[in-house]
Design a protein around this motif. Sequence first.
Motif, PDB file in Angstrom:
ATOM      1  N   HIS A 283       0.800  -1.228   0.000  1.00  7.41           N
ATOM      2  CA  HIS A 283       0.000   0.000   0.000  1.00  7.41           C
ATOM      3  C   HIS A 283       0.835   1.282   0.000  1.00  7.41           C
ATOM      4  CE1 HIS A 283      -3.706  -2.295   0.669  1.00  7.41           C
ATOM      5  NE2 HIS A 283      -3.005  -3.017   1.534  1.00  7.41           N
ATOM      6  N   HIS A 284       2.097   1.191   0.407  1.00 10.29           N
ATOM      7  CA  HIS A 284       2.934   2.395   0.467  1.00 10.29           C
ATOM      8  C   HIS A 284       4.062   2.377  -0.567  1.00 10.29           C
ATOM      9  CE1 HIS A 284       1.596   2.673   4.966  1.00 10.29           C
ATOM     10  NE2 HIS A 284       0.681   3.155   4.154  1.00 10.29           N
ATOM     11  N   ALA A 285       4.071   1.372  -1.414  1.00 15.73           N
ATOM     12  CA  ALA A 285       4.988   1.307  -2.569  1.00 15.73           C
ATOM     13  C   ALA A 285       6.462   1.189  -2.197  1.00 15.73           C
ATOM     14  CB  ALA A 285       4.782   2.521  -3.473  1.00 15.73           C
ATOM     15  N   TYR A 286       6.750   0.475  -1.096  1.00 13.74           N
ATOM     16  CA  TYR A 286       8.143   0.171  -0.760  1.00 13.74           C
ATOM     17  C   TYR A 286       8.502  -1.197  -1.329  1.00 13.74           C
ATOM     18  CZ  TYR A 286       8.242   4.023   2.619  1.00 13.74           C
ATOM     19  OH  TYR A 286       8.207   5.255   3.208  1.00 13.74           O
ATOM     20  N   GLU A 287       9.736  -1.327  -1.758  1.00 11.14           N
ATOM     21  CA  GLU A 287      10.228  -2.634  -2.199  1.00 11.14           C
ATOM     22  C   GLU A 287      10.752  -3.393  -0.982  1.00 11.14           C
ATOM     23  OE1 GLU A 287      13.747  -4.667  -4.956  1.00 11.14           O
ATOM     24  OE2 GLU A 287      13.378  -2.493  -5.078  1.00 11.14           O
ATOM     25  N   GLU A 288      10.211  -4.579  -0.741  1.00 12.88           N
ATOM     26  CA  GLU A 288      10.696  -5.373   0.390  1.00 12.88           C
ATOM     27  C   GLU A 288      12.083  -5.912   0.065  1.00 12.88           C
ATOM     28  OE1 GLU A 288       9.517  -9.294   3.091  1.00 12.88           O
ATOM     29  OE2 GLU A 288       8.023  -8.423   1.748  1.00 12.88           O
ATOM     30  N   ILE A 289      12.951  -5.863   1.055  1.00 10.59           N
ATOM     31  CA  ILE A 289      14.338  -6.269   0.834  1.00 10.59           C
ATOM     32  C   ILE A 289      14.847  -7.026   2.056  1.00 10.59           C
ATOM     33  CG2 ILE A 289      15.180  -4.034   1.685  1.00 10.59           C
ATOM     34  CD1 ILE A 289      17.415  -4.238  -0.387  1.00 10.59           C
ATOM     35  N   ASN A 290      15.622  -8.057   1.799  1.00  8.79           N
ATOM     36  CA  ASN A 290      16.222  -8.848   2.872  1.00  8.79           C
ATOM     37  C   ASN A 290      17.728  -8.630   2.820  1.00  8.79           C
ATOM     38  OD1 ASN A 290      17.369 -11.297   4.268  1.00  8.79           O
ATOM     39  ND2 ASN A 290      15.190 -11.701   4.555  1.00  8.79           N
TER      40      ASN A 290
ATOM     41  N   GLN B 291      14.423   5.690   2.275  1.00  9.34           N
ATOM     42  CA  GLN B 291      14.177   6.319   0.979  1.00  9.34           C
ATOM     43  C   GLN B 291      15.427   7.051   0.493  1.00  9.34           C
ATOM     44  OE1 GLN B 291      10.644   8.636   0.307  1.00  9.34           O
ATOM     45  NE2 GLN B 291       9.393   7.441   1.723  1.00  9.34           N
ATOM     46  N   PHE B 292      15.655   7.020  -0.835  1.00  3.33           N
ATOM     47  CA  PHE B 292      16.668   7.841  -1.495  1.00  3.33           C
ATOM     48  C   PHE B 292      15.918   8.813  -2.395  1.00  3.33           C
ATOM     49  CE2 PHE B 292      19.116   3.571  -1.683  1.00  3.33           C
ATOM     50  CZ  PHE B 292      19.434   3.663  -0.338  1.00  3.33           C
TER      51      PHE B 292
ATOM     52  N   LEU C 267       9.920  13.204   3.900  1.00  4.03           N
ATOM     53  CA  LEU C 267       9.893  12.963   5.345  1.00  4.03           C
ATOM     54  C   LEU C 267       8.458  12.924   5.854  1.00  4.03           C
ATOM     55  CD1 LEU C 267      11.234  12.645   8.114  1.00  4.03           C
ATOM     56  CD2 LEU C 267      11.416  15.149   8.227  1.00  4.03           C
ATOM     57  N   GLU C 268       7.648  13.877   5.433  1.00  6.25           N
ATOM     58  CA  GLU C 268       6.248  13.889   5.866  1.00  6.25           C
ATOM     59  C   GLU C 268       5.528  12.621   5.394  1.00  6.25           C
ATOM     60  OE1 GLU C 268       5.063  16.120   7.906  1.00  6.25           O
ATOM     61  OE2 GLU C 268       6.855  17.392   7.862  1.00  6.25           O
ATOM     62  N   GLU C 269       5.836  12.187   4.178  1.00 12.19           N
ATOM     63  CA  GLU C 269       5.237  10.964   3.644  1.00 12.19           C
ATOM     64  C   GLU C 269       5.653   9.753   4.466  1.00 12.19           C
ATOM     65  OE1 GLU C 269       5.218   9.155  -0.783  1.00 12.19           O
ATOM     66  OE2 GLU C 269       7.117   8.857   0.302  1.00 12.19           O
ATOM     67  N   LEU C 270       6.945   9.676   4.767  1.00 14.00           N
ATOM     68  CA  LEU C 270       7.465   8.527   5.517  1.00 14.00           C
ATOM     69  C   LEU C 270       6.848   8.459   6.917  1.00 14.00           C
ATOM     70  CD1 LEU C 270      11.115   7.322   5.447  1.00 14.00           C
ATOM     71  CD2 LEU C 270       9.934   7.461   7.614  1.00 14.00           C
ATOM     72  N   VAL C 271       6.739   9.609   7.566  1.00 13.81           N
ATOM     73  CA  VAL C 271       6.104   9.638   8.889  1.00 13.81           C
ATOM     74  C   VAL C 271       4.653   9.156   8.782  1.00 13.81           C
ATOM     75  CG1 VAL C 271       5.402  11.110  10.814  1.00 13.81           C
ATOM     76  CG2 VAL C 271       7.580  11.509   9.703  1.00 13.81           C
ATOM     77  N   GLY C 272       3.976   9.586   7.737  1.00 15.15           N
ATOM     78  CA  GLY C 272       2.595   9.149   7.530  1.00 15.15           C
ATOM     79  C   GLY C 272       2.473   7.645   7.373  1.00 15.15           C
ATOM     80  N   HIS C 273       3.461   7.027   6.746  1.00 14.61           N
ATOM     81  CA  HIS C 273       3.434   5.573   6.587  1.00 14.61           C
ATOM     82  C   HIS C 273       3.580   4.867   7.939  1.00 14.61           C
ATOM     83  CE1 HIS C 273       4.963   6.294   2.233  1.00 14.61           C
ATOM     84  NE2 HIS C 273       3.662   6.435   2.330  1.00 14.61           N
ATOM     85  N   ALA C 274       4.433   5.406   8.810  1.00 11.39           N
ATOM     86  CA  ALA C 274       4.572   4.836  10.152  1.00 11.39           C
ATOM     87  C   ALA C 274       3.309   5.068  10.982  1.00 11.39           C
ATOM     88  CB  ALA C 274       5.783   5.454  10.848  1.00 11.39           C
TER      89      ALA C 274
ATOM     90  N   LEU D  87      16.666   9.136   3.759  1.00 12.30           N
ATOM     91  CA  LEU D  87      15.708   9.197   4.852  1.00 12.30           C
ATOM     92  C   LEU D  87      15.518   7.809   5.422  1.00 12.30           C
ATOM     93  CD1 LEU D  87      14.411  11.044   2.250  1.00 12.30           C
ATOM     94  CD2 LEU D  87      13.019  11.846   4.157  1.00 12.30           C
ATOM     95  N   ASN D  88      15.177   7.739   6.688  1.00 10.73           N
ATOM     96  CA  ASN D  88      14.877   6.451   7.298  1.00 10.73           C
ATOM     97  C   ASN D  88      13.916   6.639   8.457  1.00 10.73           C
ATOM     98  OD1 ASN D  88      16.451   6.485  10.019  1.00 10.73           O
ATOM     99  ND2 ASN D  88      17.933   7.231   8.491  1.00 10.73           N
ATOM    100  N   GLY D  89      13.218   5.549   8.797  1.00 17.75           N
ATOM    101  CA  GLY D  89      12.299   5.598   9.933  1.00 17.75           C
ATOM    102  C   GLY D  89      11.809   4.219  10.287  1.00 17.75           C
ATOM    103  N   SER D  90      11.439   4.051  11.541  1.00 19.26           N
ATOM    104  CA  SER D  90      10.901   2.766  11.999  1.00 19.26           C
ATOM    105  C   SER D  90       9.455   2.655  11.571  1.00 19.26           C
ATOM    106  CB  SER D  90      10.973   2.668  13.529  1.00 19.26           C
ATOM    107  OG  SER D  90      12.268   2.951  13.983  1.00 19.26           O
TER     108      SER D  90
END
Length: 437
Positions: free
Chosen positions: A186-193, A301-302, A312-319, A394-397
Motif C-alpha cells: 500500500h505504500h509502494a516500498y520494495e521489500e528487501i532482505n 528512501q533515497f 519525510l512527511e510521507e514517511l512519517v505518515g506511513h509509520a 531518509l529512514n524511519g521505523s
Amino acid sequence: MIDSLLLRKDIELVAKRLADRKFILDCEKFSQLENTRKQLQAATEELQAKRNQLAKSIGMKKGKGEDATSELALSNQINEELKTSSEQLEVLQLQIQQFVMGIPNLPHETVPFGKDETDNVEISRWGDVPSFDFPIKDHVDLGSMYGLDFESATKITGSRFVVLRGSIARLHRALAQFMLDLHSEHHAYEEINVPFIVNADSMRGTGQLPKFEEDLFKVPRKMGGVEEGEAGEARIENFYLIPTAEVPVTNMARDVIFSEEQLPQKYVAHTPCFRSEAGSHGRDVRGMIRQHQFEKVELVQFVKPEDSLTALEELVGHAQAVLEKLEIPYRKVLLCTGDMGFGSAKTYDLEAWIPSQNTYREISSCSTMGDFQARRMQARFKVGQAKPQLIHTLNGSGLAVGRCLVALLENNQQADGSIKIPVALRPYLAGIAVLTP
C-alpha cells in the motif's frame, strides 16, 4: 558528514548552528589543521612543478647528447622530498577527515531550538487513551501468561534479552508480517532482505562510526594469511552486528550514481537489531522496552534534495498508518535541536501510549539526513550531462516490533487477562479476535 567547504568558508556560523544542538566545535583545531594543510599542499605542488621542469630539462639535454648528471641528482633529491611531503599531506588529510566525521549534521532551519526532550514540540495526537475499570497489568505480567520468558533468555545469554514462546511469538511474527505487507502493498516500498552483519565502511557510511563504536556489537574476523591459506600472518578485521536495517539498506547506495529517473527509491526491511546500550544502565530494565536484541521494520528512501522534506512527511505518515490500523493511541513529536540524532537534519518521533507507565513512549523515529550520509557514501544522482549531485537519504521505523507488541498488549488488555486483537491484525492470526491465556 557536513561539507568541509562550509567549515572553510564560515566556521563561526557552523559552530553557532552546532551549538544549538549542544555540540562544541573546536574551531581552533580545525583552523590549525587547515592552515597546515594549505602550507603542505603548496609545498607539495611547488615540488611537483620543479620535478616536471627538471624532467623537461633532462629530456632536452639527453636529446642533445649533453651531460645531465647534476639535474638527475637534483631530480632524485626532489623526488625524495616530494615523497615525504605527499605522505605528510596524506596523513594530515586523513586527520581532517576524521575530525569532520566526528561532527554531527546541521539542523534544518525548520527544527525548533531546544536543550533536551522537554523542548520537543508536540504536533498532534491520535486515538483515545483507554480507561480501565480494573487493575491493569504491564506487558511483563500480561506477557508471562502468553509465553514471554525472560528467565530462559537470561540463562541462555544474559539480561536484556527475551524468549517469546507460543501465542506471543505468533503475535510478534504477525505484527512484523502485517507491517511488511502494509508498506510493500500500500505504500509502494520494495521489500528487501539484507545481511545482519556489515563491515566498517558501512557503519562509517551511515554515521555509526567512528563516534558510536561503544554502542555496537563487534564481530572480529581473521582475514587472509593463515585462514585463507596465504603466506604471512592473518589480520583481524572488525565486522559489526547491525543496530538497525538503516545501515545495510542505506549503504546499497554507496558509490552509486543514480539517474534522475531512478529516484525516489523506497525500501522496507525486517531485521533483528543489536545494540549494546552503552550508557543506558538502569533505564527501562524491566521488560521489552530497551533490549540488546530486538526486531524492527525499517523504511528507507533515497530522494532528490528538493523532495527531502516532502518525503519525510510521507514517511512519517506511513509509520502513523501502522499505529492507526492497529488502533494504538499515539502522539507525533517534532524533535528540537538538543534532542536530535547525530546524522539527522530533521526528526519526528511517534510515541505510543503505554498504560502501565501512564505516558507516551517512542515507537518510531523518522528522519531526513539530508546529504549527510550521502557525502560519506558518495551516493549521488545525475541529471542529463550535468555534474553528479548528492542524494538525500531518509529512514524511519515502521515500526519497532517489540515496542508495538508492548503497546498492543497493554492497550487491549481485558479484566480476565485476555487481549483484544485489532481487526487489521486478525487475518495474520487465523481470524482470532481475542487472545486468551
